[in-house]
Design a protein around this motif. Structure first.
Motif, PDB file in Angstrom:
ATOM      1  N   ILE A 168       0.848  -1.195   0.000  1.00 45.48           N
ATOM      2  CA  ILE A 168       0.000   0.000   0.000  1.00 45.48           C
ATOM      3  C   ILE A 168       0.881   1.241   0.000  1.00 45.48           C
ATOM      4  O   ILE A 168       0.664   2.176  -0.767  1.00 45.48           O
ATOM      5  N   GLN A 169       1.902   1.242   0.842  1.00 44.60           N
ATOM      6  CA  GLN A 169       2.807   2.391   0.924  1.00 44.60           C
ATOM      7  C   GLN A 169       3.578   2.602  -0.378  1.00 44.60           C
ATOM      8  O   GLN A 169       3.896   3.735  -0.732  1.00 44.60           O
ATOM      9  N   ARG A 170       3.844   1.533  -1.110  1.00 45.64           N
ATOM     10  CA  ARG A 170       4.537   1.653  -2.409  1.00 45.64           C
ATOM     11  C   ARG A 170       3.579   2.045  -3.530  1.00 45.64           C
ATOM     12  O   ARG A 170       4.004   2.263  -4.664  1.00 45.64           O
ATOM     13  N   GLY A 171       2.282   2.113  -3.253  1.00 43.89           N
ATOM     14  CA  GLY A 171       1.303   2.482  -4.272  1.00 43.89           C
ATOM     15  C   GLY A 171       0.872   1.331  -5.161  1.00 43.89           C
ATOM     16  O   GLY A 171       0.198   1.544  -6.164  1.00 43.89           O
ATOM     17  N   GLU A 172       1.203   0.104  -4.780  1.00 46.90           N
ATOM     18  CA  GLU A 172       0.829  -1.069  -5.577  1.00 46.90           C
ATOM     19  C   GLU A 172      -0.611  -1.494  -5.309  1.00 46.90           C
ATOM     20  O   GLU A 172      -1.237  -2.180  -6.124  1.00 46.90           O
ATOM     21  N   ILE A 173      -1.123  -1.113  -4.141  1.00 41.02           N
ATOM     22  CA  ILE A 173      -2.496  -1.407  -3.733  1.00 41.02           C
ATOM     23  C   ILE A 173      -3.071  -0.100  -3.181  1.00 41.02           C
ATOM     24  O   ILE A 173      -2.413   0.586  -2.404  1.00 41.02           O
ATOM     25  N   ALA A 174      -4.300   0.219  -3.575  1.00 38.69           N
ATOM     26  CA  ALA A 174      -4.967   1.413  -3.048  1.00 38.69           C
ATOM     27  C   ALA A 174      -5.737   1.037  -1.783  1.00 38.69           C
ATOM     28  O   ALA A 174      -6.412   0.005  -1.750  1.00 38.69           O
ATOM     29  N   LEU A 175      -5.617   1.862  -0.756  1.00 33.34           N
ATOM     30  CA  LEU A 175      -6.405   1.693   0.465  1.00 33.34           C
ATOM     31  C   LEU A 175      -7.438   2.812   0.474  1.00 33.34           C
ATOM     32  O   LEU A 175      -7.085   3.997   0.507  1.00 33.34           O
ATOM     33  N   ILE A 176      -8.703   2.438   0.410  1.00 33.21           N
ATOM     34  CA  ILE A 176      -9.798   3.397   0.250  1.00 33.21           C
ATOM     35  C   ILE A 176     -10.695   3.376   1.481  1.00 33.21           C
ATOM     36  O   ILE A 176     -11.190   2.326   1.879  1.00 33.21           O
ATOM     37  N   ASP A 177     -10.905   4.537   2.055  1.00 30.76           N
ATOM     38  CA  ASP A 177     -11.833   4.717   3.170  1.00 30.76           C
ATOM     39  C   ASP A 177     -13.135   5.229   2.574  1.00 30.76           C
ATOM     40  O   ASP A 177     -13.170   6.305   1.967  1.00 30.76           O
ATOM     41  N   CYS A 178     -14.217   4.450   2.707  1.00 33.50           N
ATOM     42  CA  CYS A 178     -15.480   4.863   2.082  1.00 33.50           C
ATOM     43  C   CYS A 178     -16.443   5.487   3.088  1.00 33.50           C
ATOM     44  O   CYS A 178     -17.626   5.623   2.801  1.00 33.50           O
ATOM     45  N   ARG A 179     -15.933   5.888   4.247  1.00 28.63           N
ATOM     46  CA  ARG A 179     -16.774   6.586   5.219  1.00 28.63           C
ATOM     47  C   ARG A 179     -16.971   8.039   4.778  1.00 28.63           C
ATOM     48  O   ARG A 179     -16.455   8.452   3.754  1.00 28.63           O
ATOM     49  N   GLU A 180     -17.684   8.799   5.567  1.00 28.98           N
ATOM     50  CA  GLU A 180     -17.947  10.198   5.229  1.00 28.98           C
ATOM     51  C   GLU A 180     -16.874  11.104   5.833  1.00 28.98           C
ATOM     52  O   GLU A 180     -16.085  10.677   6.670  1.00 28.98           O
ATOM     53  N   ASP A 181     -16.866  12.367   5.388  1.00 24.54           N
ATOM     54  CA  ASP A 181     -15.829  13.318   5.781  1.00 24.54           C
ATOM     55  C   ASP A 181     -15.657  13.449   7.296  1.00 24.54           C
ATOM     56  O   ASP A 181     -14.532  13.494   7.783  1.00 24.54           O
ATOM     57  N   ASP A 182     -16.764  13.523   8.045  1.00 23.56           N
ATOM     58  CA  ASP A 182     -16.647  13.694   9.496  1.00 23.56           C
ATOM     59  C   ASP A 182     -15.997  12.481  10.150  1.00 23.56           C
ATOM     60  O   ASP A 182     -15.214  12.627  11.096  1.00 23.56           O
ATOM     61  N   GLU A 183     -16.279  11.288   9.651  1.00 22.39           N
ATOM     62  CA  GLU A 183     -15.650  10.078  10.182  1.00 22.39           C
ATOM     63  C   GLU A 183     -14.162  10.070   9.853  1.00 22.39           C
ATOM     64  O   GLU A 183     -13.321   9.710  10.679  1.00 22.39           O
ATOM     65  N   TRP A 184     -13.822  10.459   8.636  1.00 20.50           N
ATOM     66  CA  TRP A 184     -12.433  10.534   8.166  1.00 20.50           C
ATOM     67  C   TRP A 184     -11.611  11.479   9.052  1.00 20.50           C
ATOM     68  O   TRP A 184     -10.479  11.195   9.404  1.00 20.50           O
TER      69      TRP A 184
ATOM     70  N   PHE B 254     -12.119  12.136  12.116  1.00 17.18           N
ATOM     71  CA  PHE B 254     -11.974  11.578  13.461  1.00 17.18           C
ATOM     72  C   PHE B 254     -10.837  10.547  13.529  1.00 17.18           C
ATOM     73  O   PHE B 254     -10.037  10.563  14.458  1.00 17.18           O
ATOM     74  N   ASN B 255     -10.788   9.644  12.574  1.00 20.71           N
ATOM     75  CA  ASN B 255      -9.723   8.632  12.540  1.00 20.71           C
ATOM     76  C   ASN B 255      -9.594   8.064  11.137  1.00 20.71           C
ATOM     77  O   ASN B 255     -10.494   8.175  10.321  1.00 20.71           O
ATOM     78  N   ARG B 256      -8.453   7.479  10.856  1.00 21.83           N
ATOM     79  CA  ARG B 256      -8.206   6.840   9.554  1.00 21.83           C
ATOM     80  C   ARG B 256      -6.987   5.943   9.664  1.00 21.83           C
ATOM     81  O   ARG B 256      -6.208   6.062  10.595  1.00 21.83           O
ATOM     82  N   ILE B 257      -6.833   5.083   8.688  1.00 19.78           N
ATOM     83  CA  ILE B 257      -5.640   4.247   8.591  1.00 19.78           C
ATOM     84  C   ILE B 257      -4.644   4.996   7.717  1.00 19.78           C
ATOM     85  O   ILE B 257      -5.003   5.476   6.626  1.00 19.78           O
ATOM     86  N   GLU B 258      -3.428   5.107   8.198  1.00 20.19           N
ATOM     87  CA  GLU B 258      -2.403   5.837   7.457  1.00 20.19           C
ATOM     88  C   GLU B 258      -2.234   5.253   6.055  1.00 20.19           C
ATOM     89  O   GLU B 258      -2.187   4.043   5.875  1.00 20.19           O
ATOM     90  N   GLY B 259      -2.181   6.125   5.071  1.00 19.53           N
ATOM     91  CA  GLY B 259      -2.024   5.711   3.680  1.00 19.53           C
ATOM     92  C   GLY B 259      -3.332   5.573   2.931  1.00 19.53           C
ATOM     93  O   GLY B 259      -3.340   5.327   1.728  1.00 19.53           O
ATOM     94  N   ALA B 260      -4.456   5.728   3.640  1.00 18.91           N
ATOM     95  CA  ALA B 260      -5.769   5.593   2.994  1.00 18.91           C
ATOM     96  C   ALA B 260      -6.138   6.881   2.261  1.00 18.91           C
ATOM     97  O   ALA B 260      -5.694   7.968   2.605  1.00 18.91           O
ATOM     98  N   ARG B 261      -6.995   6.696   1.273  1.00 17.66           N
ATOM     99  CA  ARG B 261      -7.559   7.820   0.510  1.00 17.66           C
ATOM    100  C   ARG B 261      -9.063   7.802   0.731  1.00 17.66           C
ATOM    101  O   ARG B 261      -9.698   6.748   0.703  1.00 17.66           O
ATOM    102  N   LEU B 262      -9.644   8.969   0.953  1.00 19.62           N
ATOM    103  CA  LEU B 262     -11.073   9.073   1.207  1.00 19.62           C
ATOM    104  C   LEU B 262     -11.860   9.113  -0.099  1.00 19.62           C
ATOM    105  O   LEU B 262     -11.614   9.961  -0.954  1.00 19.62           O
ATOM    106  N   VAL B 263     -12.807   8.173  -0.235  1.00 16.84           N
ATOM    107  CA  VAL B 263     -13.790   8.172  -1.315  1.00 16.84           C
ATOM    108  C   VAL B 263     -15.118   7.799  -0.647  1.00 16.84           C
ATOM    109  O   VAL B 263     -15.454   6.630  -0.538  1.00 16.84           O
ATOM    110  N   PRO B 264     -15.859   8.798  -0.134  1.00 13.58           N
ATOM    111  CA  PRO B 264     -17.098   8.494   0.592  1.00 13.58           C
ATOM    112  C   PRO B 264     -18.076   7.679  -0.254  1.00 13.58           C
ATOM    113  O   PRO B 264     -18.210   7.907  -1.465  1.00 13.58           O
ATOM    114  N   LEU B 265     -18.735   6.729   0.388  1.00  8.63           N
ATOM    115  CA  LEU B 265     -19.707   5.895  -0.319  1.00  8.63           C
ATOM    116  C   LEU B 265     -20.770   6.754  -0.984  1.00  8.63           C
ATOM    117  O   LEU B 265     -21.240   6.430  -2.074  1.00  8.63           O
TER     118      LEU B 265
END
Length: 113
Positions: A26-42, A44-55
């Motif tokens: 994920i850190q090398r960009g070979e796999i995308a880590l996507i957080d599909c929660r909403e902006d307010d949840e993002w 509050f917390n997230r996994i390092e390296g994730a990109r926000l794409v709300p559902l």
């Protein structure tokens, strides 16, 4: 698992431990880590390296060209998002239990709500 993604035919979910094994890719960009929660949840917390794409905006999003792991709070929204992207030809998996399970099993420094 040793840092490789399973065959998509074997299922739609990965455990947090499997995702943790994939963090170098994920850190090398070979796999995308996507957080599909909403902006307010993002915020509050997230996994390092994730990109926000709300559902709520998934229909507008172009699936990544790399394989993707999608997570949410408990794993239900990410299953829907994963299914949506798979129907459009993307390689995608949902992280079971979401960021809540990640906090419990992998990184207790990630706040829970």
């Amino acid at each position: 698992m040793n840092g490789t993604l399973p065959d998509p035919e074997t299922g739609m979910e990965l455990t947090p431990a499997q995702v943790a094994d994939l963090l170098p890719a994920i850190q090398r960009g070979e796999i995308a880590l996507i957080d599909c929660r909403e902006d307010d949840e993002w915020r509050f917390n997230r996994i390092e390296g994730a990109r926000l794409v709300p559902l709520s905006r998934f229909g507008e999003a172009v699936p990544p060209e790399t394989p993707a792991i999608v997570y949410c709070h408990h794993g239900m929204r990410s299953l829907r998002a994963t299914s949506y992207w798979r129907q459009r030809g993307a390689e995608a998996w949902s992280m079971s239990g979401g960021i809540d399970r990640w906090s419990a099993e992998i990184d207790p420094s990630v706040p829970v709500y």
